[in-house]
Design a protein around this motif. Structure first.
Motif, mmCIF file in Angstrom:
data_model
loop_
_atom_site.group_PDB
_atom_site.id
_atom_site.type_symbol
_atom_site.label_atom_id
_atom_site.label_comp_id
_atom_site.label_asym_id
_atom_site.label_seq_id
_atom_site.Cartn_x
_atom_site.Cartn_y
_atom_site.Cartn_z
ATOM 1 N N GLY A 155 1.005 -1.206 -0.194
ATOM 2 C CA GLY A 155 0.234 -0.358 -0.145
ATOM 3 C C GLY A 155 0.989 1.152 -0.036
ATOM 4 O O GLY A 155 0.394 2.488 0.516
ATOM 5 N N LEU A 156 1.794 0.930 -0.761
ATOM 6 C CA LEU A 156 3.237 2.199 -0.812
ATOM 7 C C LEU A 156 3.347 2.543 -2.223
ATOM 8 O O LEU A 156 3.616 2.005 -2.557
ATOM 9 C CB LEU A 156 4.307 1.437 0.102
ATOM 10 C CG LEU A 156 4.205 1.611 1.778
ATOM 11 C CD1 LEU A 156 5.960 0.872 1.703
ATOM 12 C CD2 LEU A 156 4.215 2.656 2.656
ATOM 13 N N PRO A 157 3.181 4.076 -2.117
ATOM 14 C CA PRO A 157 2.672 4.880 -3.355
ATOM 15 C C PRO A 157 4.397 5.028 -3.942
ATOM 16 O O PRO A 157 5.438 4.872 -3.175
ATOM 17 C CB PRO A 157 2.207 6.167 -3.288
ATOM 18 C CG PRO A 157 2.968 6.401 -2.303
ATOM 19 C CD PRO A 157 2.407 5.055 -1.348
ATOM 20 N N SER A 158 5.173 5.283 -5.141
ATOM 21 C CA SER A 158 6.175 5.036 -5.604
ATOM 22 C C SER A 158 6.310 5.887 -6.337
ATOM 23 O O SER A 158 5.524 6.286 -7.754
ATOM 24 C CB SER A 158 7.594 4.011 -5.359
ATOM 25 O OG SER A 158 6.386 3.132 -6.423
ATOM 26 N N LEU A 159 7.575 7.186 -6.800
ATOM 27 C CA LEU A 159 8.374 7.008 -7.905
ATOM 28 C C LEU A 159 9.491 7.036 -7.714
ATOM 29 O O LEU A 159 10.150 6.602 -7.621
ATOM 30 C CB LEU A 159 8.047 8.842 -7.955
ATOM 31 C CG LEU A 159 7.068 9.614 -8.101
ATOM 32 C CD1 LEU A 159 6.856 11.481 -8.418
ATOM 33 C CD2 LEU A 159 5.918 9.277 -9.454
ATOM 34 N N VAL A 160 9.824 6.675 -9.703
ATOM 35 C CA VAL A 160 10.728 6.058 -10.245
ATOM 36 C C VAL A 160 11.959 7.618 -11.320
ATOM 37 O O VAL A 160 10.996 7.813 -11.901
ATOM 38 C CB VAL A 160 10.769 4.680 -10.729
ATOM 39 C CG1 VAL A 160 10.159 5.342 -12.576
ATOM 40 C CG2 VAL A 160 12.271 4.263 -11.151
ATOM 41 N N LYS A 161 13.330 7.740 -11.338
ATOM 42 C CA LYS A 161 13.909 7.943 -11.658
ATOM 43 C C LYS A 161 14.910 7.484 -11.705
ATOM 44 O O LYS A 161 15.839 6.354 -11.753
ATOM 45 C CB LYS A 161 14.333 9.395 -10.687
ATOM 46 C CG LYS A 161 15.283 9.109 -10.227
ATOM 47 C CD LYS A 161 15.365 10.281 -9.276
ATOM 48 C CE LYS A 161 16.665 10.636 -8.051
ATOM 49 N NZ LYS A 161 18.026 10.811 -8.371
ATOM 50 N N THR A 162 15.686 7.390 -13.592
ATOM 51 C CA THR A 162 16.828 7.154 -13.551
ATOM 52 C C THR A 162 17.812 7.521 -12.704
ATOM 53 O O THR A 162 17.782 8.915 -12.064
ATOM 54 C CB THR A 162 17.350 7.532 -14.799
ATOM 55 O OG1 THR A 162 17.413 9.203 -15.831
ATOM 56 C CG2 THR A 162 15.659 7.131 -16.090
ATOM 57 N N SER A 163 19.010 7.350 -12.277
ATOM 58 C CA SER A 163 20.165 7.876 -11.612
ATOM 59 C C SER A 163 20.931 8.287 -11.974
ATOM 60 O O SER A 163 21.704 9.064 -11.887
ATOM 61 C CB SER A 163 20.987 6.942 -11.229
ATOM 62 O OG SER A 163 22.132 5.893 -12.067
ATOM 63 N N GLY A 164 20.654 8.696 -13.295
ATOM 64 C CA GLY A 164 22.127 9.237 -14.634
ATOM 65 C C GLY A 164 23.072 8.299 -14.478
ATOM 66 O O GLY A 164 23.701 9.204 -15.698
ATOM 67 N N ALA A 165 23.452 7.095 -13.995
ATOM 68 C CA ALA A 165 24.492 6.406 -14.043
ATOM 69 C C ALA A 165 23.597 5.524 -15.643
ATOM 70 O O ALA A 165 23.474 5.751 -15.961
ATOM 71 C CB ALA A 165 25.557 6.314 -12.994
ATOM 72 N N LYS A 166 23.896 3.816 -14.504
ATOM 73 C CA LYS A 166 23.513 2.432 -15.157
ATOM 74 C C LYS A 166 22.300 1.950 -14.617
ATOM 75 O O LYS A 166 20.975 1.436 -14.783
ATOM 76 C CB LYS A 166 24.608 1.629 -15.536
ATOM 77 C CG LYS A 166 25.121 1.480 -13.991
ATOM 78 C CD LYS A 166 26.295 0.626 -14.113
ATOM 79 C CE LYS A 166 26.831 0.401 -12.880
ATOM 80 N NZ LYS A 166 26.064 -0.589 -12.295
ATOM 81 N N GLY A 167 21.314 2.609 -13.448
ATOM 82 C CA GLY A 167 20.557 2.424 -12.764
ATOM 83 C C GLY A 167 19.336 2.745 -12.440
ATOM 84 O O GLY A 167 19.093 4.127 -13.076
#
Length: 315
Positions: A155-167
């Motif tokens: 039940g936890l919301p989330s956002l994702v982003k590139t690390s700017g490297a490889k992950g």
């Protein structure tokens, strides 16, 4: 050498390359940060800031303590560093003038703390997904989907982003009453649950040689730790930036899509990180309790390293 002034900040040597392989000049860095303006400041505001600088002819170095020549108008905060037993004077990058000053100092990467200045509670639980060297970005995306499944089920919301490297970095905003210990425990539990979903893909092994070509689910970004800011450039070939990506678009992007040259046009006037950030939520009690039973990765790795060294000597 190219010079100009913006918001009272003298900008110098603007036509010099940022670093070898950057494909960008100091002017490109200044223009990028200035173009994103409030979007970058919104991520950095009121958070003690560490920067990665690259001076001409020198290797990159991390700067926490503000240098003595810092203008008096740069806001700052004193934070006790337990590891070095001293006060560290961090900058608070709260306005355009300060951001431009940092850019002129050749500060390329921006790493704010997860805890705002004057607060004691982390704003986010963060998992840093680190794929093995030489693997495709698709492995990181697959691991991120495991993490999202765990978060959705909790039940936890989330956002994702590139690390700017490889992950990738997966962020969950947590309610203000969550303590550092609780957030750290919950983050360990999230990583462990994701690893159980697909142990052939993801691992929580902190020691690199134990990862066996899997994506490392790093749960150690807690407490006073920093994470590279959304929209921050990185000292990598082509000068990529850490960039927010909607979950349903992860399969269609690569980290190289987002650079100081391409990001402003891709964003336009939008701020997907600020606009899509969910409201903070309380951490489920069962997640926190599960995490409390999981050893802290760095501590466990330290003891294991000593054990292996001792065994090697005895052998």
């Amino acid at each position: 050498m190219a010079e100009e002034e913006r918001d009272g900040v003298k900008l110098t040597n603007l036509d010099q390359p940022l670093f070898d392989g950057a494909g960008a000049t100091k002017r490109d860095l200044v223009d990028y940060l200035d173009a994103l303006g409030e979007r970058v400041l919104g991520v950095l505001r009121d958070r003690p800031l560490t920067v990665l600088r690259v001076l001409r002819g020198q290797k990159p170095f991390m700067q926490k303590n503000l240098p003595k020549y810092t203008p008096e108008w740069v806001e700052r905060v004193s934070v006790w560093a337990e590891s070095s037993h001293r006060e560290v004077i961090y900058a608070l990058c709260n306005d355009r003038r300060t951001l431009l000053w940092f850019a002129n100092q050749r500060a390329i990467e921006y790493h704010p703390t997860l805890i705002p200045a004057g607060a004691v509670h982390p704003s986010f639980a963060v998992l840093d997904l680190d794929p093995p060297e030489g693997s495709g970005f698709g492995l990181a995306v697959s691991a991120a989907k495991l993490v999202r499944q765990v978060l959705d089920e909790a039940g936890l919301p989330s956002l994702v982003k590139t690390s700017g490297a490889k992950g990738l970095h997966v962020f969950t905003p947590v309610a203000a009453e969550a303590t550092v210990e609780e957030v750290a425990a919950a983050t360990r539990a999230i990583a462990a649950r994701a690893e159980r979903l697909d142990g052939a893909l993801a691992t929580t092994a902190f020691i690199r040689e134990d990862r066996e070509g899997k994506v490392f689910l790093d749960s150690t970004r807690a407490g006073g730790a920093t994470v590279v800011a959304t929209y921050s450039p990185r000292v990598r070939p082509g000068t990529p930036v850490s960039f927010p990506v909607p979950w349903d678009e992860l399969d269609r992007v690569t980290p190289a899509d987002f650079t100081v040259h391409t990001a402003p046009a891709l964003l336009g006037d939008a701020d997907p990180w600020g606009e899509l950030m969910p409201d903070p939520v309380p951490l489920p009690a069962d997640l926190v309790e599960e995490g409390r039973a999981i050893p802290i990765a760095r501590v466990q790795a330290m003891h294991e390293g000593k054990r292996r060294a001792r065994a090697a000597r005895e052998g």
